[in-house]
Design a protein around this motif. Structure first.
Motif, PDB file in Angstrom:
ATOM      1  N   LEU A 124       0.953  -1.282  -0.048  1.00 16.82           N
ATOM      2  CA  LEU A 124       0.002   0.092   0.044  1.00 16.82           C
ATOM      3  C   LEU A 124       0.802   1.136   0.103  1.00 16.82           C
ATOM      4  N   ALA A 125       0.490   2.511  -0.507  1.00 20.96           N
ATOM      5  CA  ALA A 125       0.968   3.728  -0.530  1.00 20.96           C
ATOM      6  C   ALA A 125       0.304   4.306   0.831  1.00 20.96           C
ATOM      7  N   GLY A 126       1.380   5.021   1.271  1.00 19.76           N
ATOM      8  CA  GLY A 126       0.984   5.472   2.721  1.00 19.76           C
ATOM      9  C   GLY A 126       0.353   7.192   2.648  1.00 19.76           C
ATOM     10  N   ASP A 127       0.287   7.691   1.315  1.00 22.80           N
ATOM     11  CA  ASP A 127      -0.014   8.812   1.197  1.00 22.80           C
ATOM     12  C   ASP A 127      -1.359   9.392   0.318  1.00 22.80           C
ATOM     13  N   HIS A 128      -2.369   8.732   0.436  1.00 23.91           N
ATOM     14  CA  HIS A 128      -3.626   8.934  -0.309  1.00 23.91           C
ATOM     15  C   HIS A 128      -4.730   8.878   0.782  1.00 23.91           C
ATOM     16  N   ILE A 129      -5.812   9.638   0.622  1.00 26.91           N
ATOM     17  CA  ILE A 129      -6.942   9.892   1.143  1.00 26.91           C
ATOM     18  C   ILE A 129      -7.968   8.853   0.757  1.00 26.91           C
ATOM     19  N   TYR A 130      -8.666   7.993   1.144  1.00 23.00           N
ATOM     20  CA  TYR A 130      -9.476   7.212   0.996  1.00 23.00           C
ATOM     21  C   TYR A 130     -10.009   6.018   1.755  1.00 23.00           C
TER      22      TYR A 130
END
Length: 425
Positions: A124-130
């Motif tokens: 997972l990428a740790g820098d998105h909002i969802y």
């Protein structure tokens, strides 16, 4: 808990486009929505999905992020039940270089992942909002007997230039993949819609290890999942796209890349609408974070007969520990430990923890970093040319950003204020 699955969160992003907010912290550690950090959303998704074997890979200026995770997140994991949350800095066990790409970051930690003998690895990428339930994606991966499953969402053609663009058949099997193409290929029958990678991957573990070791020996590889790993396997292995299933329960799916100042500002402003696009009040899918022991927010000076000295906030979010002492707040996000003094005005702004707004100061369309003290009578966001001359960052949409490193000593204003502390908190 999914005992056969290890989750790797890539949290080492430098976030250059988000400067100056990332001058002293990694992008996933940037505050968001008053109470939260950006990384809280992906970590909440993981816990809500039953994933409790987490590795957080850090790299760039990770002290603030490491402290946030240690203080706010370890309470949710029980070692006796086989759960863990490990923050893993670069160890250079395999290579003496820093991480060269997303795949290299995982490759350099391959022994850490392998020792728990997972059947599946979620990246997972740790820098998105969802909000997303990763368990449904893992179930889909099993059902399709996939080697790799890629989370995907539909975006407009212009936005797709910043994504990995997927071409999939009617069974969602990926037949083509281009990383950030100049001319994205649209969906069949669509002129302006593309299928884009979310940077969310489910790998069968053994297959992942094999591909990482193979890629590490390629001299011309950039060691990146989107640029190298995925394009090299779609013709020979079972690689599927998993359409994004939003847990936000709104009319439209919510996913935000807050990688620029303007995108970050707009995503925060979404939260103060009467019916916000991102629902933070859903008890069935809570977003967790560090919750310090603070008193409730306080609003004072409303009954002394002076209509201009009234502590009020409208259409705003105000966090614990804040005192609005005779100032006015409108359409803003106010973090904890903020003080807004008498006759001050804050509009359409984001104030981080510990900000102090002096008497009669006026702040509009601004982002103010932690512990910054705005002097009495100062105006921010009303004269953008003046703000630029002061050395403040002004975005293309006119958002003024004041970082902890900015000096507020400006003779033209008649102000003499010491720069704020640079202590990381």
């Amino acid at each position: 808990m999914l005992r056969n699955t290890t989750t790797v969160i890539l949290a080492g992003g430098k976030g250059t486009r988000l400067e100056p907010l990332t001058l002293d912290r990694a992008k996933p550690a940037v505050p968001f929505g008053g109470n939260y950090r950006i990384i809280d959303f992906v970590m909440s998704n993981a816990i809500n999905s039953g994933l409790r074997r987490l590795l957080v890979l850090t790299q760039y200026k990770a002290l603030s992020l490491d402290r946030h995770i240690n203080l706010g997140w370890r309470q949710y994991f029980c070692a006796e039940l086989g759960e863990f949350l490990d923050v893993v800095p670069p160890q250079q066990r395999i290579d003496e270089q820093w991480y060269q790409g997303t795949a290299d970051a995982v490759y350099q930690n391959i022994f850490v992942i392998e020792k728990d003998r997972p059947e599946y690895v979620v990246i997972l990428a740790g820098d998105h909002i969802y909000k997303m339930n990763y368990q449904s994606m893992i179930d889909y991966h099993r059902e399709m007997e996939a080697d790799l499953t890629v989370g995907a969402l539909t975006v407009d053609r212009e936005s797709a230039k910043q994504f990995g663009v997927i071409q999939a058949d009617e069974d969602n099997r990926i037949r083509g993949f281009q990383e950030k193409p100049a001319e994205p290929q649209t969906l069949p029958g669509e002129d302006n819609r593309c299928f884009a990678s979310m940077g969310i991957y489910v790998f069968t573990a053994r297959f992942l290890f094999e591909q990482l070791c193979r890629d590490a020996t390629e001299p011309d590889s950039q060691h990146d999942f989107g640029k190298n790993i995925i394009p090299s396997i779609i013709d020979s292995h079972r690689v599927f796209a998993f359409p994004f299933r939003d847990e936000n329960r709104k009319r439209q799916a919510y996913w935000r890349d807050v990688g620029t100042i303007d995108a970050y500002y707009e995503a925060n402003m979404d939260l103060i609408d009467v019916d916000p696009l991102l629902n933070l009040y859903d008890e069935d899918w809570p977003i967790r974070t560090l919750q310090p022991n603070l008193p409730p927010p306080k609003f004072v000076f409303g009954s002394d007969g002076d209509p201009d000295r009234c502590g009020i906030a409208v259409d705003s979010t105000v966090c614990p520990g804040t005192i609005i002492s005779g100032g006015k707040v409108k359409r803003s996000l106010i973090s904890s430990h903020v003080r807004i003094n008498s006759y001050a005005s804050v509009e359409e702004s984001i104030l981080f923890q510990g900000v102090n707004i002096g008497r009669h100061a006026r702040v509009r369309r601004a982002i103010i970093d932690k512990d910054v003290c705005i002097p009495a009578d100062m105006e921010i966001g009303y004269d953008l040319e003046l703000d630029r001359r002061r050395g403040f960052t002004v975005s293309s949409n006119g958002i003024v950003v004041i970082s902890r490193n900015d000096s507020l000593n400006h003779p033209e204003d008649g102000l003499r204020v010491d720069p704020p502390s640079r202590i990381l908190r």
